[in-house]
Design a protein around this motif. Structure first.
Motif, mmCIF file in Angstrom:
data_model
loop_
_atom_site.group_PDB
_atom_site.id
_atom_site.type_symbol
_atom_site.label_atom_id
_atom_site.label_comp_id
_atom_site.label_asym_id
_atom_site.label_seq_id
_atom_site.Cartn_x
_atom_site.Cartn_y
_atom_site.Cartn_z
ATOM 1 N N PRO A 103 0.819 -1.222 0.000
ATOM 2 C CA PRO A 103 0.000 0.000 0.000
ATOM 3 C C PRO A 103 0.851 1.271 0.000
ATOM 4 C CG PRO A 103 -0.795 -1.572 1.627
ATOM 5 C CD PRO A 103 0.524 -2.094 1.150
ATOM 6 N N LYS A 107 -0.641 7.551 2.639
ATOM 7 C CA LYS A 107 -2.074 7.758 2.866
ATOM 8 C C LYS A 107 -2.431 7.346 4.287
ATOM 9 C CE LYS A 107 -3.644 7.157 -1.913
ATOM 10 N NZ LYS A 107 -4.576 6.398 -2.803
ATOM 11 N N ASN A 110 -3.211 3.578 5.840
ATOM 12 C CA ASN A 110 -2.697 2.474 5.024
ATOM 13 C C ASN A 110 -1.652 1.636 5.743
ATOM 14 O OD1 ASN A 110 -4.397 2.985 2.923
ATOM 15 N ND2 ASN A 110 -2.807 3.496 1.434
ATOM 16 N N ARG A 113 -3.590 -0.838 7.717
ATOM 17 C CA ARG A 113 -4.189 -1.828 6.810
ATOM 18 C C ARG A 113 -3.126 -2.824 6.346
ATOM 19 N NH1 ARG A 113 -6.504 3.138 4.902
ATOM 20 N NH2 ARG A 113 -8.673 3.320 5.580
ATOM 21 N N ASP A 152 -4.602 -0.390 -3.703
ATOM 22 C CA ASP A 152 -5.787 0.356 -3.295
ATOM 23 C C ASP A 152 -6.640 0.645 -4.524
ATOM 24 O OD1 ASP A 152 -7.567 1.685 -1.715
ATOM 25 O OD2 ASP A 152 -6.154 3.190 -0.992
ATOM 26 N N ASP A 153 -7.915 0.944 -4.295
ATOM 27 C CA ASP A 153 -8.802 1.313 -5.394
ATOM 28 C C ASP A 153 -8.398 2.677 -5.958
ATOM 29 O OD1 ASP A 153 -10.491 -0.958 -5.239
ATOM 30 O OD2 ASP A 153 -11.511 -0.089 -3.516
ATOM 31 N N LYS A 162 -12.613 -0.790 -9.529
ATOM 32 C CA LYS A 162 -12.239 -1.269 -8.201
ATOM 33 C C LYS A 162 -11.366 -2.524 -8.311
ATOM 34 C CE LYS A 162 -15.059 -1.148 -4.708
ATOM 35 N NZ LYS A 162 -16.213 -1.320 -3.802
ATOM 36 N N LEU A 176 -6.842 -3.737 -0.999
ATOM 37 C CA LEU A 176 -6.518 -3.101 0.277
ATOM 38 C C LEU A 176 -7.759 -2.852 1.126
ATOM 39 C CD1 LEU A 176 -4.310 -1.902 2.068
ATOM 40 C CD2 LEU A 176 -4.611 0.277 0.856
ATOM 41 N N ARG A 177 -8.896 -2.607 0.488
ATOM 42 C CA ARG A 177 -10.109 -2.324 1.257
ATOM 43 C C ARG A 177 -10.537 -3.520 2.111
ATOM 44 N NH1 ARG A 177 -11.664 -3.043 -3.971
ATOM 45 N NH2 ARG A 177 -13.137 -4.727 -4.402
ATOM 46 N N ASP A 180 -10.052 -3.114 5.755
ATOM 47 C CA ASP A 180 -10.953 -2.215 6.482
ATOM 48 C C ASP A 180 -12.085 -3.066 7.036
ATOM 49 O OD1 ASP A 180 -13.264 -0.512 6.978
ATOM 50 O OD2 ASP A 180 -12.181 1.093 5.953
#
Length: 368
Positions: A103, A107, A110, A113, A152-153, A162, A176-177, A180
């Motif tokens: 990632p 950001k 991240n 994550r 990531d998106d 996506k 990466l989402r 979450d």
């Protein structure tokens, strides 16, 4: 997963620990020994505090060799607590050397994550090492070697762009989402899944990789088709049919999950993931000395003392017979806390035969 002990003070420690909570020594996982090492600071100042950064050399408290040990470069970000193999020249540990895309750490959020992704991936590699499975890097096999991407998106929010979690000839992509928790739970509910975890994603996607290695490339395609079905069926069409119509009626008799009904490749990957769930959870039960002995049951059909090595056992019956009483017990414990079942699945004879096939593959046993 095994339990570990601090070799300095004999305090129990866990797989993700970086320091001993009792004596504050630095801890590092030695992949070649499948063990956690307690470490004292090395270098020019032996009295340097053990709680310092994971840079420089470290001396194992107990070891046959007194050679210094070094941490993976990703320890700098507190996403890895593995040591480099002795004598190796790679800057990354056995698990991190397979990373390709990580990632964007500029950001917000991240880094955390990525940390969650690495914790799950390192648990995956623990299992692969315990099973002594082949895992060539991309350098060793440029067209089929194992590699991980955590992208990531796109920032513009275009749903058609996506990132999709999946596998392609050794390249495993985990969106990466997925790291979450709220987003992952939303996807779980929308897709009607019993569970959706990062570790589950890793175990499933690596199942596709091992289909390539242990089935296709090893000449076991026909034996696999006899158990999982004809994988030559068009995958895109099968996927579209699944999302339009859902699983077929009565699917729970033959498939471990609804997604497994999509295509033989997905059935194999889902079954592979469940096999890893089972052996690793059983090893944890063994490590804790768990026993199941419900006094209300008149016979001993649910009585089990978990005292064998699930990773090393060549007897599949021993594994599957231990799994039922353990899941009944832990599911009941979860319900007592108002939580959903830990293992909300039923292992039918057909599903057990598929798990047995995976077991024979990983232990290099005859498939017939």
């Amino acid at each position: 997963m095994k339990l570990f002990v601090c070799q300095g003070c004999r305090q129990i420690v866990f797989f993700e620990n970086t320091f001993c909570g009792c004596c504050s020594r630095r801890l590092g996982f030695a992949s070649e020994a499948i063990d956690m090492l307690a470490l004292d600071a090395g270098g020019d100042d032996p009295a340097a505090p053990a709680s310092g950064p994971a840079t420089g050399d470290w001396l194992p408290v107990v070891a046959e060799s007194h050679a210094p040990r070094f941490f993976c470069s990703n320890a700098e970000y507190d996403v890895c607590n593995w040591l480099l193999p002795e004598g190796g020249e790679d800057a990354f540990c056995v698990a991190c050397r397979y990373n390709h895309v990580i990632p964007d750490l500029t950001k917000d959020g991240n880094l955390e994550r990525w940390r969650q992704l690495e914790q799950a991936k390192h648990r995956l590699f623990y299992s692969l090492l315990r099973l002594n499975l082949p895992m060539k890097t991309r350098a060793e096999d440029p067209t089929g070697g194992l590699v991980f991407n955590f992208p990531d998106d796109p920032p513009d929010g275009d749903q058609s762009q996506k990132i999709m979690t999946g596998h392609d000839e050794g390249v495993i992509t985990i969106a990466l989402r997925e790291a979450d928790d709220a987003e992952r739970e939303k996807m779980r509910v929308e897709m009607g899944e019993h569970y959706r975890t990062l570790l589950g994603h890793f175990r499933h996607e690596v199942g596709h990789y091992y289909w390539n290695i242990l089935v296709r490339n090893a000449g076991n395609t026909e034996a696999c088709r006899a158990v999982f079905g004809d994988d030559s069926l068009d995958y895109g069409t099968a996927l579209q049919t699944h999302y339009q119509n859902g699983p077929p009626a009565g699917w729970t008799e033959d498939y471990v999950s609804a997604y497994a009904t999509t295509h033989p490749w997905e059935d194999f990957a889902e079954t592979w993931a469940h096999y890893l769930h089972i052996v690793d959870t059983l090893e944890t039960a063994v490590a804790y000395g768990v026993a199941v002995d419900p006094v209300i049951v008149q016979d001993d059909s649910l009585t089990r003392h978990f005292d064998f090595d699930p990773y090393g056992s060549a007897a599949f019956d021993q594994i599957i017979q231990a799994w039922l009483p353990l899941t009944l017990a832990v599911n009941s414990l979860n319900r007592s806390m108002g939580q959903p079942d830990l293992y909300p699945f039923v292992i039918t004879p057909t599903i057990a035969s598929k798990l047995h096939f995976i077991h024979k593959l990983v232990h290099n046993l005859p498939l017939s």
